[in-house]
Design a protein around this motif. Structure first.
Motif, PDB file in Angstrom:
ATOM      1  N   ALA A   9       0.838  -1.319   0.093  1.00  0.00           N
ATOM      2  CA  ALA A   9       0.036  -0.023  -0.005  1.00  0.00           C
ATOM      3  C   ALA A   9       0.873   1.262   0.103  1.00  0.00           C
ATOM      4  N   PHE A  10       0.380   2.436  -0.561  1.00  0.00           N
ATOM      5  CA  PHE A  10       1.174   3.622  -0.505  1.00  0.00           C
ATOM      6  C   PHE A  10       0.436   4.282   0.896  1.00  0.00           C
ATOM      7  N   PRO A  11       1.680   5.022   1.478  1.00  0.00           N
ATOM      8  CA  PRO A  11       1.271   5.627   2.647  1.00  0.00           C
ATOM      9  C   PRO A  11       0.341   6.885   2.471  1.00  0.00           C
ATOM     10  N   PRO A  12      -0.400   7.353   3.684  1.00  0.00           N
ATOM     11  CA  PRO A  12      -1.288   8.721   3.472  1.00  0.00           C
ATOM     12  C   PRO A  12      -0.615   9.735   3.025  1.00  0.00           C
ATOM     13  N   ARG A  13      -1.427  10.548   2.295  1.00  0.00           N
ATOM     14  CA  ARG A  13      -0.667  11.877   1.905  1.00  0.00           C
ATOM     15  C   ARG A  13      -0.379  12.892   2.939  1.00  0.00           C
ATOM     16  N   LEU A  14       0.434  13.568   2.745  1.00  0.00           N
ATOM     17  CA  LEU A  14       0.639  14.891   3.473  1.00  0.00           C
ATOM     18  C   LEU A  14      -0.363  15.952   3.519  1.00  0.00           C
ATOM     19  N   PRO A  15      -0.680  16.843   4.356  1.00  0.00           N
ATOM     20  CA  PRO A  15      -1.544  17.820   4.017  1.00  0.00           C
ATOM     21  C   PRO A  15      -1.431  18.598   2.765  1.00  0.00           C
ATOM     22  N   GLU A  16      -0.248  18.981   2.435  1.00  0.00           N
ATOM     23  CA  GLU A  16       0.059  19.497   1.268  1.00  0.00           C
ATOM     24  C   GLU A  16      -0.094  18.676   0.124  1.00  0.00           C
ATOM     25  N   GLN A  17      -0.433  17.371  -0.069  1.00  0.00           N
ATOM     26  CA  GLN A  17      -0.367  16.325  -0.924  1.00  0.00           C
ATOM     27  C   GLN A  17      -1.899  16.090  -1.172  1.00  0.00           C
ATOM     28  N   PRO A  18      -2.935  16.815  -1.760  1.00  0.00           N
ATOM     29  CA  PRO A  18      -4.022  16.439  -1.749  1.00  0.00           C
ATOM     30  C   PRO A  18      -4.307  15.458  -2.759  1.00  0.00           C
ATOM     31  N   GLY A  54     -11.872  -2.252 -12.266  1.00  0.00           N
ATOM     32  CA  GLY A  54     -13.113  -2.101 -11.950  1.00  0.00           C
ATOM     33  C   GLY A  54     -13.087  -0.656 -10.860  1.00  0.00           C
ATOM     34  N   PHE A  55     -11.801  -0.452 -10.260  1.00  0.00           N
ATOM     35  CA  PHE A  55     -11.729   0.912  -9.404  1.00  0.00           C
ATOM     36  C   PHE A  55     -11.136   1.736 -10.186  1.00  0.00           C
ATOM     37  N   ILE A  56     -10.042   1.550 -10.996  1.00  0.00           N
ATOM     38  CA  ILE A  56      -9.368   2.512 -11.617  1.00  0.00           C
ATOM     39  C   ILE A  56     -10.443   2.904 -12.809  1.00  0.00           C
ATOM     40  N   ASP A  57     -11.116   2.442 -13.316  1.00  0.00           N
ATOM     41  CA  ASP A  57     -11.954   2.870 -14.378  1.00  0.00           C
ATOM     42  C   ASP A  57     -12.740   4.299 -13.884  1.00  0.00           C
ATOM     43  N   ASN A  58     -12.951   4.145 -12.692  1.00  0.00           N
ATOM     44  CA  ASN A  58     -13.615   5.564 -11.936  1.00  0.00           C
ATOM     45  C   ASN A  58     -13.232   6.840 -12.256  1.00  0.00           C
ATOM     46  N   TYR A  59     -11.808   6.792 -12.694  1.00  0.00           N
ATOM     47  CA  TYR A  59     -10.835   7.970 -12.749  1.00  0.00           C
ATOM     48  C   TYR A  59     -10.644   8.157 -14.236  1.00  0.00           C
ATOM     49  N   GLU A  60     -10.550   9.356 -14.551  1.00  0.00           N
ATOM     50  CA  GLU A  60     -10.051   9.704 -16.039  1.00  0.00           C
ATOM     51  C   GLU A  60      -8.568   9.778 -15.955  1.00  0.00           C
ATOM     52  N   VAL A  61      -8.085   9.253 -17.015  1.00  0.00           N
ATOM     53  CA  VAL A  61      -6.563   9.610 -17.502  1.00  0.00           C
ATOM     54  C   VAL A  61      -6.437  10.931 -17.813  1.00  0.00           C
ATOM     55  N   ILE A  74      -5.856  10.977  -8.026  1.00  0.00           N
ATOM     56  CA  ILE A  74      -6.569  10.148  -6.957  1.00  0.00           C
ATOM     57  C   ILE A  74      -6.711  11.096  -5.958  1.00  0.00           C
ATOM     58  N   PRO A  75      -7.701  11.541  -5.613  1.00  0.00           N
ATOM     59  CA  PRO A  75      -7.776  12.281  -4.189  1.00  0.00           C
ATOM     60  C   PRO A  75      -7.336  11.603  -3.094  1.00  0.00           C
ATOM     61  N   SER A  76      -6.778  12.186  -2.105  1.00  0.00           N
ATOM     62  CA  SER A  76      -6.119  11.720  -0.869  1.00  0.00           C
ATOM     63  C   SER A  76      -7.246  10.985  -0.226  1.00  0.00           C
ATOM     64  N   GLU A  77      -8.356  11.343  -0.023  1.00  0.00           N
ATOM     65  CA  GLU A  77      -9.424  10.770   0.487  1.00  0.00           C
ATOM     66  C   GLU A  77      -9.940   9.427  -0.167  1.00  0.00           C
ATOM     67  N   ASP A  78      -9.365   9.291  -1.194  1.00  0.00           N
ATOM     68  CA  ASP A  78      -9.773   7.809  -2.004  1.00  0.00           C
ATOM     69  C   ASP A  78      -8.576   6.954  -1.844  1.00  0.00           C
ATOM     70  N   LEU A  79      -7.375   7.446  -1.153  1.00  0.00           N
ATOM     71  CA  LEU A  79      -6.270   6.454  -1.171  1.00  0.00           C
ATOM     72  C   LEU A  79      -6.305   5.031  -0.444  1.00  0.00           C
ATOM     73  N   ALA A  80      -7.238   4.900   0.449  1.00  0.00           N
ATOM     74  CA  ALA A  80      -7.510   3.657   1.138  1.00  0.00           C
ATOM     75  C   ALA A  80      -8.203   2.820   0.016  1.00  0.00           C
ATOM     76  N   ASP A  81      -9.041   3.313  -0.547  1.00  0.00           N
ATOM     77  CA  ASP A  81      -9.788   2.611  -1.425  1.00  0.00           C
ATOM     78  C   ASP A  81      -8.775   2.085  -2.523  1.00  0.00           C
ATOM     79  N   PHE A  82      -8.124   3.035  -3.266  1.00  0.00           N
ATOM     80  CA  PHE A  82      -6.908   2.832  -4.036  1.00  0.00           C
ATOM     81  C   PHE A  82      -6.080   1.733  -3.649  1.00  0.00           C
ATOM     82  N   ASN A  83      -5.672   1.688  -2.193  1.00  0.00           N
ATOM     83  CA  ASN A  83      -4.708   0.656  -1.884  1.00  0.00           C
ATOM     84  C   ASN A  83      -5.238  -0.738  -1.865  1.00  0.00           C
TER      85      ASN A  83
END
Length: 97
Positions: A9-18, A54-61, A74-83
């Protein structure tokens, strides 16, 4: 050099990394790691991983400054679902010290 990191998994984003920006090509990832990250922080790494369609198709290239610079935003609030959608290990492909 391809090395399994044991990382799942990727670590949580920092506040300056939305936004988390996974890119679509190794060439673009190398450019970021070598040309941008090394001057900014002294090192850069290229990682490879698979993600459920099925997950990544929810986002545009998105194009980031050129046709060869393709990435997802990928918004930082979606990172847990991404992981949770990552399939298999995250692999270190290249490092630039």
């Amino acid at each position: 050099m391809i090395e399994a990191l044991g990382m799942r998994a990727f670590p949580p984003r920092l506040p300056e990394q939305p936004i988390f920006y996974p890119v679509l090509t190794e060439d673009y990832a190398v450019k970021i790691a070598r040309d941008w990250n090394v001057p900014a922080s002294g090192r850069g790494h290229v990682l490879r991983f698979a993600i459920l369609r099925g997950f990544i198709d929810n986002y545009e290239v998105r194009e980031a400054g050129g046709r060869e610079h393709l990435e997802y935003w990928i918004p930082s609030e979606d990172l847990a679902d991404f992981n949770a959608a990552i399939v298999g290990p995250i692999v270190l492909v290249r490092s630039f010290p």
